[in-house]
Design a protein around this motif. Structure first.
Motif: not given
Length: 216
Positions: A58-62, A192-194, A198-200, A203-207
């Motif tokens: 899910p986190h990948a860039i196509p 990409r993380i930024s 909005h999804r989680r 989780f993404y703040s910790d990442m």
């Protein structure tokens, strides 16, 4: 054909008007069309490969996933492949005469310098220039979810960026230093993380904190 047609019963008025139905599976029909169900029926089925989790997540860039998929299939137009067409191409980054997939990722000193700088804190002593060992390490399930996501995202971003740098040099582009490539990849990962926050949010703040802690 005639024999087949004669086996089909003629329309009966009492059964109502004809209607279209779409096949969704074996002996399963519905009035609505599904592109997913149609694709599953017409595509060539193959067993799932272990490295698919490194490519599709899910986190990948196509566009990064696509280049990574080509790399794992060893379909990039490296010097080893172009040799079959009579074109000899050495590695432009270190001078190695046999430019193969396994050399570029990450036996080439330039590539490995970028790779170890980016993932050294995540892989530790498991950082290795050998392609097979690297893939096996990325498939390990003994990591936290955040570390696993960062590793796969970094792997794809690194492959895409370094392959782009290789092609740029091949076509007389301005060469970038390994340190500059690390900064480019670092920025791509943070962006990409930024974009996924909005999804989680938690989780993404910790990442982001985990990644920023390394890069800082």
């Amino acid at each position: 054909m005639i024999a087949t047609i004669t086996l089909i019963p003629a329309p009966v008025d009492t059964e109502g008007d004809d209607r279209y139905v779409w096949r969704h599976g074996e002996d399963k029909y519905k009035p609505c069309f599904s592109s997913v169900k149609t694709w599953e029926q017409i595509r060539m089925q193959h067993p799932t490969v272990a490295w698919s989790k490194i490519v599709w997540f899910p986190h990948a860039i196509p566009r990064f996933s696509f280049i990574t998929w080509l790399t794992l299939k060893d379909r990039l137009s490296t010097g080893a492949r172009s040799r079959a067409w009579g074109c000899i191409q050495a590695c432009l980054l270190c001078g190695e005469p046999d430019e193969t997939r396994d050399h570029l990722f990450f036996a080439c000193p330039y590539y490995f310098t970028v790779w170890i700088d980016l993932v050294g804190y995540l892989l530790g002593s498991h950082v290795n220039p050998n392609w097979s060992i690297t893939i096996a390490s990325l498939l390990s399930s003994r990591r936290k979810e955040i570390d696993t996501c960062l590793l796969k995202l970094t792997f794809q971003t690194t492959i895409y960026s370094l392959w782009r740098e290789r092609n740029s040099r091949r076509h007389q582009g301005h060469p970038q230093s390994a340190a500059h490539m690390v900064r480019i990849i670092n920025k791509l990962i943070k962006n990409r993380i930024s974009s996924l926050r909005h999804r989680r949010p938690s989780f993404y703040s910790d990442m982001m904190q985990c990644w920023m802690g390394h890069t800082t």
